[in-house]
Design an enzyme around this catalytic site. Structure first.
Site, mmCIF file in Angstrom:
data_model
loop_
_atom_site.group_PDB
_atom_site.id
_atom_site.type_symbol
_atom_site.label_atom_id
_atom_site.label_comp_id
_atom_site.label_asym_id
_atom_site.label_seq_id
_atom_site.Cartn_x
_atom_site.Cartn_y
_atom_site.Cartn_z
ATOM 1 C CG PHE A 73 85.183 -32.886 33.880
ATOM 2 C CD1 PHE A 73 86.089 -32.714 32.853
ATOM 3 C CD2 PHE A 73 84.956 -34.157 34.353
ATOM 4 C CE1 PHE A 73 86.770 -33.798 32.308
ATOM 5 C CE2 PHE A 73 85.626 -35.247 33.813
ATOM 6 C CZ PHE A 73 86.532 -35.067 32.788
ATOM 7 C CG ASP A 131 85.062 -30.934 40.083
ATOM 8 O OD1 ASP A 131 86.246 -31.045 40.459
ATOM 9 O OD2 ASP A 131 84.542 -31.696 39.246
ATOM 10 C CE1 TYR A 163 92.656 -37.952 37.486
ATOM 11 C CE2 TYR A 163 91.472 -39.108 39.234
ATOM 12 C CZ TYR A 163 91.468 -38.412 38.037
ATOM 13 O OH TYR A 163 90.285 -38.181 37.387
ATOM 14 C CE LYS A 164 91.701 -34.098 36.954
ATOM 15 N NZ LYS A 164 91.950 -34.692 35.635
ATOM 16 N NE ARG A 174 93.805 -30.691 29.479
ATOM 17 C CZ ARG A 174 93.283 -31.334 30.513
ATOM 18 N NH1 ARG A 174 92.331 -30.764 31.227
ATOM 19 N NH2 ARG A 174 93.692 -32.545 30.826
#
Length: 397
Positions: free
Chosen positions: A113, A184, A209-210, A356
């Site tokens: 990322f 990560d 939060y995912k 996605r």
């Protein structure tokens, strides 16, 4: 899967929406609104500043860290919450580099990322000690690990393609070369069981939060293996990482264990939302979750590929090599995704050409997957995406 039929009822899902974007922002737990309101009314409202002691606000980052730790295979007392994922990556990377003073290479991959790479670049520039960030193709990481590598810094699941690194193998290879490893877990935590302790990971960080569904802006977490906690120096020496924060000493003394990785004041209202999300996770069997995730992703691929020949699978076909998402490449992927969203199927787009779709068994089932595939086929077969309005890009894609 009656267990997941039950968890589905614990989320607020707007009527008419098939939500396949929980890999970017999870939906709201039904209990979150009342839990945050309770914190505001009964704790902040009635206790005022006394809430730090009476309501346990100050202890939340560590207590919630231990609850979250079960999902990532962390030892008790090795996870603490606070700040953002970027901050936690910076902290972990800085500590790891200092523990390998004779080495100068941070090794990562081109699928990482970007913010992780940005933080590494900024840290290298600030240190001014000749460190170098080296990125290679994901498939080439293991061969590049060598005696010059101080830290191997990887995102376990590629945010674009869903490709999954072998945490155990790469951690072992790095350790054999004398390097430390920082993982990560942004697209791992809540997607499948992670085993930080079992694989011997040194450091890890992730967001909540995912797949964890704790809400926008909720704090991130950092993991430091117990064997490193006394040696890991906090580069961001915030007051709540001090050994005695309320002694207000003029000089910094790092706290004991994982506490030293705290920085600033806990975001109490956000952590109340996280508590409501973890209440759901406390009852989830991670092996069953993973099995269902594989079923759903496999089904989506099987349904979409024959009907959408213009879409090219970017995600590994082998479920052992992917997370809980499916990505397709399409030159006009942004427009196609907007056409899907307009028809109630919410996924997202990542440049340059990735569509996605995230699959969260806690609230997504086979019926939604079949309907989403039908709508996607309609969008592609009838070129419904070829509308000028769908090509206008918003700030968030």
């Amino acid at each position: 899967m009656t267990g997941f039929a039950a968890t589905r009822k614990l989320f607020h899902l707007p009527r008419g929406v098939i939500y396949l974007d929980g890999n970017s922002l999870g939906p709201m737990p039904v209990a979150a609104a009342d839990r945050v309101a309770q914190t505001m009314r009964e704790e902040w409202g009635e206790m005022l500043i006394g809430g730090w002691n009476k309501a346990g606000w100050m202890a939340q980052p560590r207590a919630l860290g231990d609850r979250l730790g079960r999902l990532i295979g962390a030892e008790p007392g090795s996870v603490v919450l606070g700040d953002t994922l970027s901050v936690k990556v910076y902290q972990a990377l800085a500590a790891a580099l200092e523990m390998r003073p004779d080495r100068r290479v941070i090794l990562s991959d081109s699928g990482n990322f970007p913010t992780d790479l940005y933080m590494a670049e900024g840290l290298v520039a600030g240190l001014g000690r000749g460190h170098q960030l080296v990125t290679v193709a994901p498939e080439a990481v293991e061969d590049r690990i060598g005696p010059d590598v101080a830290v191997l810094m990887l995102t376990e699941v590629d945010y674009r393609t869903g490709r999954r690194h072998d945490m155990a193998r790469l951690t072992r290879a790095a350790h054999d070369a004398g390097a430390l490893v920082l993982w990560d877990l942004a697209h791992s935590a809540g997607a499948f069981a992670v085993d930080l302790a079992g694989t011997g990971a040194d450091f890890a960080a992730g967001c909540t939060y995912k797949y964890l569904n704790a809400g926008p802006g909720v704090p991130a977490f950092i993991y430091v293996a117990p064997r490193h906690q006394d040696a890991a120096r906090p580069a961001l020496s915030g007051w709540l990482g001090h050994a005695a924060p309320f002694a207000f000493e003029p000089a910094y003394r790092p706290g004991a264990g994982i506490e030293r990785m705290r920085v600033g004041t806990p975001p109490v209202l956000q952590m109340a939302a996280l508590e409501s999300a973890l209440d759901i996770w406390d009852g989830v069997d991670m092996a069953a979750l993973r099995a269902r995730s594989v079923e759903l992703t496999e089904l989506f691929i099987v349904l979409v590929e024959p009907r959408c020949p213009d879409l090219h699978l970017a995600t590994p076909r082998d479920p052992d090599q992917r997370g809980s998402q499916v990505s397709f490449r399409f030159p006009d992927g942004y427009a196609a995704m907007q056409a899907l969203i307009a028809r109630g199927v919410i996924g997202d787009f990542r440049a340059p050409d990735i569509m996605r779709f995230g699959f969260a068994p806690l609230y997504i089932g086979e019926d939604e997957v079949r309907r989403a595939a039908d709508i996607l086929a309609d969008v592609m077969e009838n070129r419904l995406w070829d509308d000028p309005a769908y090509h206008v890009r918003a700030a968030v894609t």
